[in-house]
Design a protein around this motif. Structure first.
Motif, PDB file in Angstrom:
ATOM      1  N   LEU A 219     -40.578 -53.229   2.999  1.00  0.00           N
ATOM      2  CA  LEU A 219     -39.787 -53.609   1.823  1.00  0.00           C
ATOM      3  C   LEU A 219     -40.038 -52.668   0.654  1.00  0.00           C
ATOM      4  N   ARG A 220     -38.978 -52.151   0.074  1.00  0.00           N
ATOM      5  CA  ARG A 220     -39.102 -51.201  -1.042  1.00  0.00           C
ATOM      6  C   ARG A 220     -39.212 -51.900  -2.389  1.00  0.00           C
ATOM      7  N   THR A 221     -38.606 -53.095  -2.500  1.00  0.00           N
ATOM      8  CA  THR A 221     -38.542 -53.744  -3.825  1.00  0.00           C
ATOM      9  C   THR A 221     -39.480 -54.948  -3.946  1.00  0.00           C
TER      10      THR A 221
ATOM     11  N   GLY B 176     -36.042 -49.491  -6.626  1.00  0.00           N
ATOM     12  CA  GLY B 176     -34.993 -50.447  -6.989  1.00  0.00           C
ATOM     13  C   GLY B 176     -33.885 -49.797  -7.802  1.00  0.00           C
ATOM     14  N   LEU B 177     -34.248 -48.896  -8.716  1.00  0.00           N
ATOM     15  CA  LEU B 177     -33.241 -48.195  -9.519  1.00  0.00           C
ATOM     16  C   LEU B 177     -32.324 -47.367  -8.624  1.00  0.00           C
ATOM     17  N   ILE B 178     -32.915 -46.652  -7.675  1.00  0.00           N
ATOM     18  CA  ILE B 178     -32.120 -45.811  -6.765  1.00  0.00           C
ATOM     19  C   ILE B 178     -31.178 -46.687  -5.934  1.00  0.00           C
ATOM     20  N   MET B 179     -31.696 -47.815  -5.467  1.00  0.00           N
ATOM     21  CA  MET B 179     -30.864 -48.722  -4.675  1.00  0.00           C
ATOM     22  C   MET B 179     -29.762 -49.351  -5.530  1.00  0.00           C
ATOM     23  N   LEU B 180     -30.098 -49.765  -6.764  1.00  0.00           N
ATOM     24  CA  LEU B 180     -29.088 -50.322  -7.673  1.00  0.00           C
ATOM     25  C   LEU B 180     -28.005 -49.300  -8.006  1.00  0.00           C
ATOM     26  N   SER B 181     -28.388 -48.030  -8.043  1.00  0.00           N
ATOM     27  CA  SER B 181     -27.427 -46.978  -8.393  1.00  0.00           C
ATOM     28  C   SER B 181     -26.422 -46.730  -7.265  1.00  0.00           C
ATOM     29  N   GLY B 182     -26.711 -47.294  -6.095  1.00  0.00           N
ATOM     30  CA  GLY B 182     -25.776 -47.165  -4.970  1.00  0.00           C
ATOM     31  C   GLY B 182     -25.898 -45.868  -4.191  1.00  0.00           C
ATOM     32  N   TRP B 183     -26.975 -45.105  -4.445  1.00  0.00           N
ATOM     33  CA  TRP B 183     -27.120 -43.850  -3.692  1.00  0.00           C
ATOM     34  C   TRP B 183     -27.414 -44.147  -2.235  1.00  0.00           C
ATOM     35  N   ASP B 184     -26.670 -43.485  -1.342  1.00  0.00           N
ATOM     36  CA  ASP B 184     -26.797 -43.777   0.093  1.00  0.00           C
ATOM     37  C   ASP B 184     -27.288 -42.582   0.906  1.00  0.00           C
TER      38      ASP B 184
ATOM     39  N   GLY C 108     -42.882 -37.230 -10.117  1.00  0.00           N
ATOM     40  CA  GLY C 108     -42.108 -37.140  -8.868  1.00  0.00           C
ATOM     41  C   GLY C 108     -41.809 -38.444  -8.163  1.00  0.00           C
ATOM     42  N   THR C 109     -42.106 -39.575  -8.791  1.00  0.00           N
ATOM     43  CA  THR C 109     -41.945 -40.868  -8.101  1.00  0.00           C
ATOM     44  C   THR C 109     -40.506 -41.119  -7.663  1.00  0.00           C
ATOM     45  N   VAL C 110     -39.543 -40.898  -8.571  1.00  0.00           N
ATOM     46  CA  VAL C 110     -38.132 -41.149  -8.239  1.00  0.00           C
ATOM     47  C   VAL C 110     -37.700 -40.252  -7.076  1.00  0.00           C
ATOM     48  N   LEU C 111     -38.124 -39.000  -7.087  1.00  0.00           N
ATOM     49  CA  LEU C 111     -37.766 -38.060  -6.018  1.00  0.00           C
ATOM     50  C   LEU C 111     -38.309 -38.519  -4.666  1.00  0.00           C
ATOM     51  N   ILE C 112     -39.573 -38.954  -4.673  1.00  0.00           N
ATOM     52  CA  ILE C 112     -40.223 -39.380  -3.421  1.00  0.00           C
ATOM     53  C   ILE C 112     -39.564 -40.638  -2.873  1.00  0.00           C
ATOM     54  N   GLU C 113     -39.295 -41.606  -3.755  1.00  0.00           N
ATOM     55  CA  GLU C 113     -38.637 -42.839  -3.305  1.00  0.00           C
ATOM     56  C   GLU C 113     -37.232 -42.531  -2.780  1.00  0.00           C
ATOM     57  N   ALA C 114     -36.525 -41.597  -3.440  1.00  0.00           N
ATOM     58  CA  ALA C 114     -35.184 -41.207  -2.983  1.00  0.00           C
ATOM     59  C   ALA C 114     -35.242 -40.589  -1.590  1.00  0.00           C
ATOM     60  N   ALA C 115     -36.229 -39.728  -1.357  1.00  0.00           N
ATOM     61  CA  ALA C 115     -36.359 -39.093  -0.032  1.00  0.00           C
ATOM     62  C   ALA C 115     -36.667 -40.128   1.037  1.00  0.00           C
ATOM     63  N   MET C 116     -37.527 -41.106   0.719  1.00  0.00           N
ATOM     64  CA  MET C 116     -37.855 -42.140   1.702  1.00  0.00           C
ATOM     65  C   MET C 116     -36.646 -43.016   2.010  1.00  0.00           C
ATOM     66  N   ILE C 117     -35.814 -43.278   0.984  1.00  0.00           N
ATOM     67  CA  ILE C 117     -34.588 -44.052   1.208  1.00  0.00           C
ATOM     68  C   ILE C 117     -33.612 -43.244   2.064  1.00  0.00           C
ATOM     69  N   ALA C 118     -33.443 -41.951   1.723  1.00  0.00           N
ATOM     70  CA  ALA C 118     -32.503 -41.094   2.459  1.00  0.00           C
ATOM     71  C   ALA C 118     -32.867 -41.004   3.943  1.00  0.00           C
TER      72      ALA C 118
ATOM     73  N   SER D 134     -39.257 -45.645  14.328  1.00  0.00           N
ATOM     74  CA  SER D 134     -38.195 -45.220  15.254  1.00  0.00           C
ATOM     75  C   SER D 134     -36.816 -45.267  14.591  1.00  0.00           C
ATOM     76  N   LYS D 135     -36.731 -45.900  13.428  1.00  0.00           N
ATOM     77  CA  LYS D 135     -35.433 -46.047  12.742  1.00  0.00           C
ATOM     78  C   LYS D 135     -35.233 -45.018  11.621  1.00  0.00           C
ATOM     79  N   THR D 136     -36.136 -44.026  11.527  1.00  0.00           N
ATOM     80  CA  THR D 136     -35.935 -42.980  10.514  1.00  0.00           C
ATOM     81  C   THR D 136     -34.707 -42.150  10.880  1.00  0.00           C
ATOM     82  N   ARG D 137     -34.109 -41.477   9.858  1.00  0.00           N
ATOM     83  CA  ARG D 137     -32.876 -40.710  10.124  1.00  0.00           C
ATOM     84  C   ARG D 137     -32.929 -39.347   9.442  1.00  0.00           C
ATOM     85  N   ASP D 138     -32.034 -38.459   9.888  1.00  0.00           N
ATOM     86  CA  ASP D 138     -31.951 -37.117   9.309  1.00  0.00           C
ATOM     87  C   ASP D 138     -31.265 -37.170   7.945  1.00  0.00           C
ATOM     88  N   PHE D 139     -31.575 -36.183   7.119  1.00  0.00           N
ATOM     89  CA  PHE D 139     -30.971 -36.083   5.783  1.00  0.00           C
ATOM     90  C   PHE D 139     -30.487 -34.650   5.605  1.00  0.00           C
ATOM     91  N   HIS D 140     -29.215 -34.491   5.210  1.00  0.00           N
ATOM     92  CA  HIS D 140     -28.618 -33.147   5.199  1.00  0.00           C
ATOM     93  C   HIS D 140     -28.197 -32.677   3.808  1.00  0.00           C
TER      94      HIS D 140
END
Length: 389
Positions: free
Chosen positions: A54-56, A183-191, A204-214, A248-254
């Protein structure tokens, strides 16, 4: 399903819907939204999964008793009656935290002390031995929540707050909480389907959380320990199985994730944290003053940032926030920019009309999370193009 039990995930104000959605996606049952918390049902394996994935969430609590209390002695007697020997050894260690709401109980430290006395007295009466208090690394962390006259006693399965992911080794003056950043990144709707930027990236916290979400990387993989690892029913094989399943559910980011900061020490700290999180393949950090930059390329850019509020940094806020607005307007076409600030007065000087505003709290500071849509060309042209599509 007889091994299922109720749990409560605590979160920040404004993130309850996000957390409920996360829980449902993980497979939780009976998800119910409250204020700063979401309750749900699952088994031991799901408790492990919730802590890892859980991220939030800030805490995952396992309630073990609920009762009405009228005063401190009543609290003592009812806590003393709980079979604590089922959860803790007499030579073990414990810590108690309390949150109170109402007029009857107003001193959280006193409630914690009374609870601790009730538990150790039970052990002393039964065995002649008593557990020790260890506030840093207890075998059992106990959470007391009293809402007016109703008391819930829970075991804290997380231990330290879940915002302590384990990747942050260097911080700045005003670091953003990892749960708040996610939570901010998720609220912003970035997918993860576009480039991402934090133009004032700090450590770098926002960047790291964004990469983990991506990449769909579980946020708490790097933690040293969870509270449940000291419980009597700790199942390391089950935990590793859950961990593997999430991995096993991680995904590529391009796309690209970029961070700027005008402070060389911030850039250095952010780079260290990104390397510690093993995300340097996805995140690019540069020593830049955002106000002297411009967007590269025609592709859509998604921006989330946490500018200074003036609380702990000495900056001329009106000029600073005005510069944010003019930089976005003139240099960043084709960008959705989301910004959190508790300086509600300074926000008026951005000079752009936000298309959305969300009320949140950064620690105890009331804040606004605002969205500014920067179109390529004029807004009128953009609307005409959208109409003709």
């Amino acid at each position: 399903m007889e091994n299922n039990f109720k749990m409560v995930a605590k979160t920040l104000f404004g993130f309850e819907e996000l957390l409920a959605k996360e829980l449902k996606q993980l497979g939780a049952q009976a998800v119910t939204i409250g204020v700063r918390h979401v309750s749900f049902v699952g088994d031991k394996g799901f408790m492990y999964k919730a802590n890892l994935g859980l991220r939030t969430a800030i805490k995952i609590l396992k309630p073990i008793a609920k009762f009405k209390v009228i005063n401190e002695n009543d609290l003592y007697n009812k806590v003393n009656a709980i079979p604590w020997e089922n959860y803790l050894k007499s030579d073990g260690s414990l810590a108690v935290g309390a949150t109170l709401n109402g007029d009857t109980f107003t001193h959280s430290q006193y409630v914690s002390l009374k609870t601790k006395d009730a538990i150790v007295d039970r052990f002393r009466d039964q065995t002649g031995e008593r557990p020790n208090v260890d506030l840093r690394f207890p075998d059992l962390k106990i959470d007391i929540h009293i809402d007016r006259h109703f008391c819930t006693v829970s075991l804290d399965s997380s231990g330290e707050s879940l915002h302590k992911r384990g990747y942050k080794i260097a911080t700045n003056i005003a670091p953003i909480n990892e749960v708040l950043a996610a939570g901010l990144i998720m609220l912003s709707g970035w997918d993860g389907q576009s480039d991402f930027m934090d133009p004032m990236c700090g450590s770098g916290t926002v960047l790291i959380e964004a990469a983990m979400i991506a990449c769909n990387i579980p946020p708490n993989l790097m933690r040293n320990e969870f509270g449940f690892e000291r419980w009597g029913d700790w199942d390391v094989d089950l935990f590793e199985k859950i961990e593997e399943s999430l991995l096993s559910k991680t995904r590529d980011f391009h796309h690209k994730i970029m961070g700027f900061d005008k402070s060389p020490s911030a850039v250095e700290k952010a780079t260290q944290n990104v390397e510690n999180a093993k995300l340097e393949d996805f995140i690019y950090i540069k020593h830049e003053d955002f106000f002297k930059t411009q967007k590269g390329g025609e592709e859509h850019l998604h921006m989330v940032f946490n500018p200074p509020y003036g609380e702990r940094l000495d900056i001329e806020m009106e000029t600073f926030y005005s510069s944010i607005g003019s930089t976005l307007k003139h240099k960043y076409p084709g960008t959705n920019a989301w910004m959190i600030s508790s300086n509600l007065e300074a926000l008026k000087h951005v000079g752009l009309r936000p298309s959305r505003k969300i009320k949140l709290f950064n620690a105890k500071l009331e804040a606004r999370f605002s969205k500014y849509e920067m179109y390529a060309g004029t807004k009128k042209t953009h609307k005409l193009e959208a109409k003709n599509d």
